[in-house]
Design an enzyme around this catalytic site. Sequence first.
Site, PDB file in Angstrom:
ATOM      1  N   TRP A   1      21.012  20.588  18.636  1.00  0.00           N
ATOM      2  CA  TRP A   1      21.941  20.003  17.670  1.00  0.00           C
ATOM      3  C   TRP A   1      23.279  20.736  17.625  1.00  0.00           C
ATOM      4  O   TRP A   1      24.232  20.234  17.036  1.00  0.00           O
ATOM      5  CB  TRP A   1      21.321  20.065  16.258  1.00  0.00           C
ATOM      6  CG  TRP A   1      20.673  21.405  15.963  1.00  0.00           C
ATOM      7  CD1 TRP A   1      19.337  21.683  16.073  1.00  0.00           C
ATOM      8  CD2 TRP A   1      21.308  22.628  15.569  1.00  0.00           C
ATOM      9  NE1 TRP A   1      19.112  23.009  15.776  1.00  0.00           N
ATOM     10  CE2 TRP A   1      20.308  23.618  15.457  1.00  0.00           C
ATOM     11  CE3 TRP A   1      22.632  22.989  15.295  1.00  0.00           C
ATOM     12  CZ2 TRP A   1      20.579  24.933  15.092  1.00  0.00           C
ATOM     13  CZ3 TRP A   1      22.905  24.303  14.936  1.00  0.00           C
ATOM     14  CH2 TRP A   1      21.884  25.260  14.842  1.00  0.00           C
TER      15      TRP A   1
ATOM     16  N   LYS B   1      16.770  12.832  25.204  1.00  0.00           N
ATOM     17  CA  LYS B   1      16.279  12.980  23.827  1.00  0.00           C
ATOM     18  C   LYS B   1      17.196  13.967  23.109  1.00  0.00           C
ATOM     19  O   LYS B   1      17.116  15.167  23.313  1.00  0.00           O
ATOM     20  CB  LYS B   1      14.841  13.500  23.782  1.00  0.00           C
ATOM     21  CG  LYS B   1      14.249  13.241  22.396  1.00  0.00           C
ATOM     22  CD  LYS B   1      13.213  14.231  21.954  1.00  0.00           C
ATOM     23  CE  LYS B   1      13.738  15.505  21.386  1.00  0.00           C
ATOM     24  NZ  LYS B   1      14.517  15.407  20.128  1.00  0.00           N
TER      25      LYS B   1
ATOM     26  N   GLU C   1      18.229  26.126  29.700  1.00  0.00           N
ATOM     27  CA  GLU C   1      19.376  26.879  29.148  1.00  0.00           C
ATOM     28  C   GLU C   1      18.972  27.323  27.747  1.00  0.00           C
ATOM     29  O   GLU C   1      18.906  26.499  26.831  1.00  0.00           O
ATOM     30  CB  GLU C   1      20.615  25.976  29.089  1.00  0.00           C
ATOM     31  CG  GLU C   1      20.985  25.316  30.402  1.00  0.00           C
ATOM     32  CD  GLU C   1      21.596  26.282  31.391  1.00  0.00           C
ATOM     33  OE1 GLU C   1      21.959  27.394  30.980  1.00  0.00           O
ATOM     34  OE2 GLU C   1      21.695  25.938  32.568  1.00  0.00           O
TER      35      GLU C   1
END
Length: 526
Positions: free
Chosen positions: A161, A185, A258
Site C-alpha cells: 500500500w 493483486k 522486493e
Amino acid sequence: MAAESVGDRLDETTCDRLRNRVTTVGSREALPVTAPYTNEVVGTVPRCRPADIDAAVDRARSAQSAWAARSVENRATVLKRFADSVLANRERLLDVIQVETGKTRLDALAEVLDVVLTADYYAENGPEQLAGSRRGSRLPGLTRVETHHDPVGVAGFVEPWNYPLTLAISDFLPALLAGNTVVLKPAEETPFTALLAHELLVEVGVPEETVQVVTGEGEPLGEPLVAGVDQITFTGSTETGRAIGSLAGKHLVDASLELGGKNPAIVLADADLDAAVRALVWGSYANAGQLCLSFERIYVEQSAYAEFRDRFVEATASRSLGATFDFGPNVGSLISEAQRSVVETHVEDARARGATVLTGGERREDVGPLFYEPTVLADLPAEATAATEETFGPVVTIEPVADATAGVRQANATDYGLHASVWTADRERGRSLARQIRAGSVSVNDAFAGMWASTDAPMGGVGDSGIGRRHGPEGISKFTETQTVTSQRGPPLVPIDAVPAGIVARGAILGIGAVRRLKRRFPPWL
Ligand code: NAD
C-alpha cells in the site's frame, strides 16, 4: 479541512465505476477501503476469492498470445501513450493516492513521476533489451549461436500500500512491454489507485483482458496466484516475502521479491552538513517513513555528531504535518492503526530501555487520526526493537561512531540490505565506502532519489531485503524466457561410429587444447 474533502476527491460514483473493473465469479462480498486522513470508509471493492484468481489467470492467459503477437514497437508506443495519460490525469491520480494512503501531495506526485520515468525508459530501451543476439561458441566456426527472449506468459504481481501507483503499476510495465499479460493483486488498503491506472491503460490501447486486477486479502489469494502464473513479483514485508518464496518453490515459478529494509546513512566529519541534514530529514520522513528506502539509522562521525544532531533535530521538529490536498505539508499520515501501533510499540520499547527521544514520539490526532510526529531517537540500546527491526514509520535513530570504518561496521550490522547513504566531501572515498556496505544500492551525498531515478540501473535488496531487481535490463529480463538456437555449419558434433572411441577422445582433447592456445593468442576475436 481534509475531513470535509475526502469524499470530494474520491466520490461514490468514481468508486462504483472503478469497482466494476474487477471481474468476479459468484458473489461480490464487499471489502471496505478507508481514508487515513479521516478514518472513514470511502468505498468498497470485491473481496475476491481463489476462484476469482483462477478465472483472472485464465483470462490473462487467453489474452496473452494476441498481446505478444503485436510488435514490440507497438507495445512501446502504448507505454509512451500511458506515460502521457498519467501526466495528463495526474490531478485525479494524486487525489485517489492521497485519499487511500493519507500521504502528502508531494509524496503522491513522486509516484506519478516514477510511472512516467519507468514507462518512458522501457518504451525507449526495452525493444533493444528484448532483441535476440548472436553469441559466441567455445568451438569457433563450428556452431552458429543465437538467443531469443520470449515472454514468460502470465506475470503475477502482489503489491503493498505504501506506493500504490509506483509499485503496483511501474513494476509490471516491463512485463507488458515484453509481451506478457498481467494479474495484479494490489494491497487491500489501496485498490482504487490500481483500478484508476487500469482504466487509463485501457484508454491508451491496452486490451481490457491484458491486465487483470484482483482485489482482496493476501492470505487466500497468494497461493492460487503463484500456482497459476509463470513469474511472480512481490513487494512487501520480509515475512510475506518468505511465504511467497516458499509458494514459488513449491510451484516452480520464478520469483522476484522486493522486501523490507533497515537503511543506514553514514555522515563523515568532512561532509556538507547542511546538505546532509536536508537530505536525511527528507529521506527519513518522506511518506511518513513508510518507504522501503527511507533511513532508520544514521551514524555520524564523532567530531561532527553534536552539530549534526542538533541541526537534524531542529529540522525534524520543524516539519509540518497536514491532512490536505495541496502541496503544503511536509509529512502525511500513517496508513492504519496497525501501522501506528508498530511505530508506537518501537518508540515505547526504546523509551523503556533507556533511549532518549530528542524530538517527536507522540501521536498527532489534532492533525488527523493516524498522524505521528517525526521522531528522533538517541542512546538506543542494541537490544531495542527499533535497533534491529524495520519500523516503517517516521522514526530514525542517530548515533556517534569513531570513524568511517566503525560507521560501515554498524551499517552492516543487520540482516537487511536494501539501501544506504554515505556523506563526505571526498566523493571517491564515498564511492569506496559504498562498496564496503552490504546493500543493493548506496547513494553518495544523496538520500535515494538520484538512485531511484537512474532507471537504467538495477534496484533491489540483498539478504532479508529480497531477491531480484527492478529497473534496467535486469528489470525486464526476469519477465522473459531465453531460448538458445544453435545450428551447425558442418557435420553434427557426434562421435563417428567407424572411428574407435579412444581416437575420438584424443582428437577431442587435442582440439580443445588447440582452441585454448588460439584463444590465449587472439583472445578478443575468437
Ligand atoms: P505486506 O507483506 O503485509 O503486504 C504486501 C502485499 O502482500 C499486500 O498486497 C498483501 O495483501 C499481500 N499479502 C499479505 N499476506 C499475504 C500472503 N500470506 N500471501 C500472499 N500475499 C499476501 O507488506 P505491507 O505492509 O503492505 O508493506 C510494507 C512492507 O513492504 C515493508 O516491509 C516495506 O519495507 C516493504 N516494501 C519493500 C519495497 C522494496 O522495493 N524492497 C518497496 C515498498 C515496500
